[in-house]
Write a protein that holds these residues in place. Structure first.
Motif, PDB file in Angstrom:
ATOM      1  N   TRP A   1       0.822  -1.200   0.000  1.00 13.02           N
ATOM      2  CA  TRP A   1       0.000   0.000   0.000  1.00 13.02           C
ATOM      3  C   TRP A   1       0.860   1.256   0.000  1.00 13.02           C
ATOM      4  O   TRP A   1       0.564   2.231  -0.677  1.00 13.02           O
ATOM      5  N   GLN A   2       1.952   1.221   0.798  1.00  8.61           N
ATOM      6  CA  GLN A   2       2.846   2.380   0.805  1.00  8.61           C
ATOM      7  C   GLN A   2       3.392   2.630  -0.588  1.00  8.61           C
ATOM      8  O   GLN A   2       3.507   3.761  -1.040  1.00  8.61           O
ATOM      9  N   LYS A   3       3.738   1.524  -1.274  1.00  7.94           N
ATOM     10  CA  LYS A   3       4.302   1.693  -2.618  1.00  7.94           C
ATOM     11  C   LYS A   3       3.272   2.303  -3.555  1.00  7.94           C
ATOM     12  O   LYS A   3       3.560   3.191  -4.341  1.00  7.94           O
ATOM     13  N   VAL A   4       2.046   1.766  -3.459  1.00  3.34           N
ATOM     14  CA  VAL A   4       0.998   2.255  -4.376  1.00  3.34           C
ATOM     15  C   VAL A   4       0.685   3.725  -4.109  1.00  3.34           C
ATOM     16  O   VAL A   4       0.470   4.505  -5.020  1.00  3.34           O
ATOM     17  N   LYS A   5       0.711   4.092  -2.802  1.00  2.06           N
ATOM     18  CA  LYS A   5       0.360   5.466  -2.462  1.00  2.06           C
ATOM     19  C   LYS A   5       1.288   6.481  -3.114  1.00  2.06           C
ATOM     20  O   LYS A   5       0.958   7.646  -3.208  1.00  2.06           O
ATOM     21  N   ARG A   6       2.456   6.001  -3.539  1.00  2.00           N
ATOM     22  CA  ARG A   6       3.377   6.938  -4.169  1.00  2.00           C
ATOM     23  C   ARG A   6       2.876   7.426  -5.523  1.00  2.00           C
ATOM     24  O   ARG A   6       3.359   8.401  -6.065  1.00  2.00           O
ATOM     25  N   TYR A   7       1.947   6.682  -6.090  1.00  4.25           N
ATOM     26  CA  TYR A   7       1.473   7.073  -7.425  1.00  4.25           C
ATOM     27  C   TYR A   7       0.208   7.917  -7.315  1.00  4.25           C
ATOM     28  O   TYR A   7      -0.562   7.760  -6.388  1.00  4.25           O
ATOM     29  N   PRO A   8       0.013   8.780  -8.270  1.00  5.91           N
ATOM     30  CA  PRO A   8      -1.151   9.674  -8.197  1.00  5.91           C
ATOM     31  C   PRO A   8      -2.431   8.908  -8.523  1.00  5.91           C
ATOM     32  O   PRO A   8      -2.879   8.860  -9.665  1.00  5.91           O
ATOM     33  N   LEU A   9      -3.026   8.316  -7.465  1.00  3.35           N
ATOM     34  CA  LEU A   9      -4.140   7.413  -7.724  1.00  3.35           C
ATOM     35  C   LEU A   9      -5.384   8.098  -8.267  1.00  3.35           C
ATOM     36  O   LEU A   9      -6.005   7.637  -9.202  1.00  3.35           O
ATOM     37  N   ILE A  10      -5.737   9.198  -7.601  1.00  3.29           N
ATOM     38  CA  ILE A  10      -7.022   9.817  -7.972  1.00  3.29           C
ATOM     39  C   ILE A  10      -7.033  10.261  -9.432  1.00  3.29           C
ATOM     40  O   ILE A  10      -7.944   9.913 -10.181  1.00  3.29           O
ATOM     41  N   PRO A  11      -6.040  11.024  -9.864  1.00  2.00           N
ATOM     42  CA  PRO A  11      -6.092  11.436 -11.274  1.00  2.00           C
ATOM     43  C   PRO A  11      -6.073  10.259 -12.221  1.00  2.00           C
ATOM     44  O   PRO A  11      -6.794  10.236 -13.211  1.00  2.00           O
ATOM     45  N   LEU A  12      -5.274   9.242 -11.888  1.00  2.00           N
ATOM     46  CA  LEU A  12      -5.214   8.100 -12.790  1.00  2.00           C
ATOM     47  C   LEU A  12      -6.568   7.407 -12.872  1.00  2.00           C
ATOM     48  O   LEU A  12      -7.022   7.026 -13.947  1.00  2.00           O
ATOM     49  N   ALA A  13      -7.204   7.266 -11.721  1.00  2.00           N
ATOM     50  CA  ALA A  13      -8.510   6.601 -11.722  1.00  2.00           C
ATOM     51  C   ALA A  13      -9.527   7.400 -12.525  1.00  2.00           C
ATOM     52  O   ALA A  13     -10.260   6.858 -13.360  1.00  2.00           O
ATOM     53  N   LEU A  14      -9.551   8.703 -12.277  1.00  2.00           N
ATOM     54  CA  LEU A  14     -10.466   9.572 -13.015  1.00  2.00           C
ATOM     55  C   LEU A  14     -10.250   9.426 -14.507  1.00  2.00           C
ATOM     56  O   LEU A  14     -11.173   9.232 -15.292  1.00  2.00           O
ATOM     57  N   LEU A  15      -8.984   9.523 -14.864  1.00  2.00           N
ATOM     58  CA  LEU A  15      -8.622   9.468 -16.274  1.00  2.00           C
ATOM     59  C   LEU A  15      -9.075   8.156 -16.884  1.00  2.00           C
ATOM     60  O   LEU A  15      -9.648   8.109 -17.966  1.00  2.00           O
ATOM     61  N   LEU A  16      -8.826   7.102 -16.135  1.00  2.00           N
ATOM     62  CA  LEU A  16      -9.184   5.784 -16.630  1.00  2.00           C
ATOM     63  C   LEU A  16     -10.668   5.707 -16.928  1.00  2.00           C
ATOM     64  O   LEU A  16     -11.084   5.270 -18.001  1.00  2.00           O
ATOM     65  N   PHE A  17     -11.475   6.161 -15.969  1.00  2.00           N
ATOM     66  CA  PHE A  17     -12.900   5.967 -16.128  1.00  2.00           C
ATOM     67  C   PHE A  17     -13.548   6.958 -17.073  1.00  2.00           C
ATOM     68  O   PHE A  17     -14.522   6.647 -17.730  1.00  2.00           O
TER      69      PHE A  17
END
Lengths: 298, 306, 537
Positions: A21-37
């Protein structure tokens, strides 16, 4: 003295989950998720994701409100437009249109700009002067106006809009790449390559180009959002993509007289534009912070 | 220094000339204004008569030379759409409206961006910073025409607090200015934030803190003063962006400025006005660039010799 | 630190809200000094000979024509001319002017010299007046005495054309010669003197034009309000917003918004007569023997194709949806029952020839050689003009109907200038375009659209060429009527274009302010007779 912290983990917390989870948190999750959807999935999987055909509609179904308003049905979750076409499907297909236009424009504009920037920075002198003047002129062009005139001249089409975008975009890449090239040009390893007999082309593309890639990625990401906004502004003014395409800008323009009565016709495409561009900007910001803080003035 | 200025001025003039050629050619390519002017009853003889009257039957290079010759004397020709008015008089008539709008928009965005930028720098990394970033980014993500329509609908019709269109007093300016200015907030804010961060780390600020000057004075008086220079560098870009943005904003709010003038002119194939406006826009932008370049060269002598 | 910034921000916000405040909106007629009409916009200039209908809206209040229009029937009634007659050969027309009509701003009494002067403006080199071609053929415009003018034309001008010329076309606006002599065209640009119930008050380009009541109008009627303003608001939603917020009192709205406007309590005033018709024109139809540009392989050159396209359209559904029911079916383009050559049988013929029948359409297309493997392909070019926003909706709807019968029609937004240039240069064989055209006399329309000397070339063939040639040579009203009827029969039977609807001009008003208004519609400015607006007491 480094600070030590101990955290009391709950009984179900397995260490490697926390680590992951710490590793994943390093990536910009929210924008990526938004972009994806909002953009990527709709664009690529449009025919499977869209509930209806984006081009066909029936006049008797026109201007139905979204499902949560009285008069709305679950057939058309986001309502229908003036011609009875399903809004959700049109927005999904619209993602495809926006993505195609912006990717092509940025790709071509980026290639032209990068090449010219490398040449300009590497060779310097007269070539540099000429190319930089072209860059200046290109940046000084009041682009929306010229787009209007150009479309008035040759008619609205995919090609026209992409051409205008390329003319608009290449200069920024050229200027950026030139600046970076100038910085690297004087370094030792370049001189050594010249001594070893490497040709100009080889040096430019093998040695200089990899060093500018980071900045290019940041710039490109930020540009996609700008391109989408520009294209939709053009469509709004009537000088954008041909009407047949369910482009978001065209949809907002179409619904603008109905903002009172059938607000969903303009609101949802506008929201789609906003979310897409916002996530792209957030992503670009994150990339800039992590790849190349020098670019904060972009 | 003189040589540098002279070269840059010359290059700027060349740029304007090239621009004029581009817009001249494109405008003529786009069609015939006579098709807009004549009623459906017109016959071929009428087309020929009006072509001759307006000088449109001459070859394009001749028309261009006539245009340049007159332009150098300040005469950009007569408007084909607003019969009886010259293109230059229309531009000067409508320019104040656009300047008023752009100026107010810039003011609003500066007023918003400065405190937000400072806040973001001071509270770097915290949720305030993120919130500030999102507000600013929102401005860069909203399509201006959509924002304008939504603002108009919410504030002018539903709430009836502000007028929905036209130009009048301060109240008429607010909605268009927000629509136009929000985009710039992000640019200015980002700059303020990064230069504030730079300055806050510098030696003399640390010295000031050690000397015991209260924190707020350090921030506002010392840091901000130095950080304010940075936004000037992008002034040219902001000016260009405001002018371009005015085209869409004026269309939505029917603000009688240059943006709306040129949209109408393109639609009516009113060449003279289109040329005048495009050259004016480009001229302003190139002038701003020139001034910034000269300012930089003055401050940083290394640039003069590039 | 943060707290300070927050409170500062909050303070600014509150100050901003306080500044905005609210202003009371006049809701009763007693307070309405200036009646404001929100218009979609018009080409702004005082040089009326360069302005096309319907932009003559800006002149209706203050510049009058020789004849007026009855607000209910649209018939010619005396205005600046009280009597008129013509010679037996229709080449000479005499107008007897009203005595004692005063120009605004003290420029004296209207006499025949002013009429001659107005005519001279229409034939200037820069004139784009509707009927300039006719006015130019006036060999002599003689002021016989102070109140009588005689026009002598080279060719006979039949009554429908002449009435159109001096009334509905809005061409011959009587303006003060005394002002022209004294101040030239600059005076006209700045403050033109007319004779109407309102006086020119001033204009701001892009914003508005203002008129002041003329208390000394020759009709003796008193207008209910002091000032009239036409405010320009291009966006449809803006006009509705202005109307709802009380900023304006009258506005024209697209049919899309009618239902909502009525639901919100706005009042609708419809013109007495039909004003425009909308038809879809198909390019490439130049059938005159030996025509240079004719291509027999062009999509619309085949009558079966034209018929198929016509019957593929569900006009009733379009009427109910795109036009919200606010239109009437057109049995063919151009003709209304009052037009020369009207044939009452056209209604039943229309039902027979143009009835909605998609199955038959598919059959006809198959016979014409098109099918699933070889679909008929062309482009539909749509455009919008201020106040005419339905074009794209019509085009989109057509594309859907055509797709249902296997036709591949691509809709493209163009602007009017491009469309016109294209068809004028005979480059239109692969396109069709919907066009909203204002009423005109039948002979004027045939000459413009179906005759080789007109510049529009919608449909030309040898029969029309010959028949209309005879119309032009004929002085006999009965003979002309028969010839025009034959032309109409031919156009309808050949499916020359796709006729859709006639509609009236409709405006919405603030019910608390505007009480009644009767206006005919096909005046040069669509909305007219502003002096007849009665305010709510």
């Amino acid at each position: 003295m480094p600070q030590l912290t101990t955290r009391i983990l709950p009984w179900y917390a397995v260490p490697w989950v926390i680590d992951g989870w710490q590793k994943v948190k390093r990536y910009p999750l929210i924008p990526l998720a938004l972009l994806l959807f909002v953009m990527v999935i709709p664009a690529i999987f449009a025919p499977w994701v869209a509930p209806h055909d984006a081009f066909l509609g029936s006049l008797s179904d026109r201007l139905q409100p979204p499902v949560w308003q009285s008069g709305g049905t679950s057939e058309h979750l986001l309502g229908t437009d003036k011609l009875g076409r399903d809004m959700l499907s049109r927005i999904i297909y619209g993602a495809r249109v926006s993505l195609t236009v912006s990717l092509i424009a940025i790709f071509v504009g980026g290639i032209i700009g990068t090449a010219l920037g490398l040449i300009s920075g590497y060779f310097g002198g007269r070539t540099d002067s000429v190319i930089m003047r072209l860059v200046d002129i290109s940046l000084a062009l009041p682009t929306i106006l010229l787009a209007l005139v150009l479309v008035a001249a040759v008619g609205p089409s995919f090609g026209t809009v992409i051409t205008v975008l390329i003319v608009l975009l290449w200069a920024r890449y050229a200027r950026l790449v030139r600046g970076e090239t100038l910085a690297i040009k004087e370094l030792d390893f370049i001189a050594r390559a010249r001594v070893a007999g490497a040709s100009h082309t080889r040096i430019m593309f093998r040695y200089m180009f990899p060093n500018v890639v980071n900045s290019l990625i940041v710039l490109a990401t930020l540009q996609v959002g700008y391109v989408i906004l520009f294209e939709s502004a053009l469509s709004f003014l009537g000088a954008g993509l041909p009407r047949a395409e369910p482009a978001w800008g065209v949809m907002v323009a179409d619904g603008r007289e109905l903002i009172v009565t059938a607000w969903w016709v303009s609101m949802f495409p506008g929201l789609a534009i906003m979310l897409t561009v916002l996530s792209l900007n957030l992503l670009g910001d994150w990339l800039r912070d992590h790849l190349d803080p020098k670019l904060r003035n972009l | 220094m003189q040589r540098f200025i002279a070269i840059r001025v010359l290059q700027s003039l060349m740029a304007i000339l090239v621009m004029s050629m581009i817009v001249f050619g494109l405008a003529r390519l786009s069609g015939n204004p006579i098709d807009v002017m004549l009623p459906l009853e017109a016959e071929q003889a009428d087309y020929d008569r009006l072509s001759k009257h307006w000088g449109l039957d001459k070859p394009i290079t001749t028309q261009y030379f006539i245009f340049i010759k007159k332009a150098l004397q300040g005469d950009f020709g007569d408007s084909l759409k607003y019969q009886g008015k010259s293109a230059m008089s229309l531009v000067t008539e409508r320019l104040p409206a656009t300047l008023e709008l752009a100026g107010f928009a810039l003011l609003i965005s500066a007023i918003l961006a400065l405190p937000i930028g400072v806040l973001a720098a001071v509270a770097k990394g915290s949720s305030w910073d993120t919130a500030a970033k999102i507000i600013a980014l929102l401005g860069q993500s909203l399509p201006a025409f959509w924002l304008g329509i939504v603002l108009m609908w919410v504030f002018a019709v539903m709430l009836d607090w502000l007028p929905s269109s036209g130009r009048g007093g301060l109240r008429h300016l607010i909605l268009p200015a927000i629509t136009l200015g929000w985009f710039q907030v992000a640019v200015i804010m980002r700059l303020v934030r990064s230069s504030m961060l730079e300055v806050m780390d510098s030696e003399f600020v640390k010295l000031a803190r050690v000397k015991g000057i209260p924190e707020w004075k350090v921030i506002w008086k010392h840091c901000l003063r130095n950080a304010s220079i940075a936004p000037l560098t992008v002034f040219a870009i902001i000016a260009g962006s405001l002018l371009t943005g005015s085209v869409v904003t004026e269309t939505v709010f029917t603000w009688p400025g240059i943006g709306l003038l040129v949209v109408d002119a393109v639609r009516s194939r009113d060449f003279q006005v289109v040329q005048a406006v495009v050259i004016l826009f480009a001229g302003i932008f190139i002038l701003c660039n020139l001034l910034v370049d000269i300012l930089y060269a003055y401050l940083d002598p290394r640039i003069r010799y590039q | 630190m943060k707290a300070r910034l927050c409170s500062l921000f909050a303070g600014l916000l509150m100050a901003a809200v306080a500044v905005i405040g609210t202003v009371p909106i006049p809701a009763s007629a007693a307070q309405v000094k200036r009646l404001i009409f929100a218009s979609a916009g018009f080409h702004e200039s005082n040089r009326f000979w360069t302005i096309a209908r319907p932009d003559h809206l800006q002149f209706e209040p203050f510049w009058e024509t020789l004849l007026g229009m009855d607000p209910k029937t649209g018939d010619p009634i005396p205005a600046l001319a009280t009597k008129w007659e013509h010679s037996p050969d229709f080449k000479e027309w005499t107008f007897h002017l009203r005595k004692g009509v005063q120009f605004h701003f003290g420029y004296g009494e209207m006499t025949s010299a002013d009429v001659v002067h107005a005519h001279s403006l229409l034939i200037r080199k820069d004139s784009t007046a509707t009927l300039r071609a006719m006015w130019v053929t006036a060999e002599e415009v003689k002021p016989v005495d102070k109140y009588t003018v005689v026009f002598r034309f080279k060719n006979p001008i039949m009554p429908p054309s002449m009435m159109f010329a001096v009334q509905r076309s809005g061409d011959l606006r009587i303006t003060s010669k005394a002002q022209w002599d004294k101040e030239g065209v600059e005076g006209l640009d700045k403050r033109p003197a007319g004779t109407g119930p309102f006086m020119y008050g001033g204009r701001q380009t892009g914003l508005n034009i203002v008129f002041k009541r003329n208390d000394k109008h020759w009709s003796g009627n008193k207008v209910d309000y002091e000032e009239l303003e036409f405010r320009i608001a291009r966006e449809e939603a803006t006009r509705l917003a202005l109307l709802l917020s009380g900023d304006v009192h009258i506005a024209d709205l697209p049919r899309e918004l009618h239902k909502d406007a009525l639901a919100r309590g706005l009042k609708r005033f419809q013109s007495s007569l039909a004003v425009d018709w909308v038809s879809v024109y198909m390019g490439g139809q130049w059938y005159i023997t030996g025509h240079k540009h004719f291509d027999p392989k062009a999509p619309f050159a085949n009558k079966k194709v034209r018929q198929a396209l016509n019957i593929a359209i569900n006009r009733d559904e379009m009427l109910k949806t795109v036009f919200a029911g606010r239109a009437e079916l057109a049995y063919l383009s151009l003709w209304v029952p009052a037009s020369e050559g009207w044939n009452p049988k056209w209604q039943s013929k229309f039902k027979e020839l143009y009835a909605y029948n998609p199955e038959k359409a598919k059959q006809l297309l198959k016979e014409a050689g098109y099918g699933p493997g070889n679909p008929l392909t062309f482009e539909i070019w749509a455009f919008t003009e201020p106040g005419e926003s339905e074009g794209p909706a019509i085009a989109d709807a057509l594309a859907i109907y055509f797709k249902n019968v296997g036709v591949n029609a691509q809709v493209q937004m163009q602007d009017w200038a491009k469309i016109r240039t294209t068809y004028r240069k005979y480059q239109s064989k692969n396109i069709m375009w919907p066009n909203i055209i204002g009423w005109r006399p039948a002979d004027n329309g045939v000459r413009n659209f179906y005759y080789s000397k007109g510049a529009n070339h919608h449909y030309e063939d040898d029969f029309l060429e010959k028949t209309f040639g005879e119309v032009l040579k004929s002085n006999d009203a009965k003979q002309r009527n028969e010839l025009m009827r034959a032309i109409g029969d031919h156009i309808q039977a050949e499916y020359a274009d796709i006729p859709l609807f006639w509609f009236r001009n409709e405006v919405f008003t603030n019910p608390k302010v505007v009480g009644s208004w009767v206006y005919p519609g096909p005046a040069a400015g669509r909305s007219s007779h502003f002096e007849l607006i009665k305010l709510v007491k």
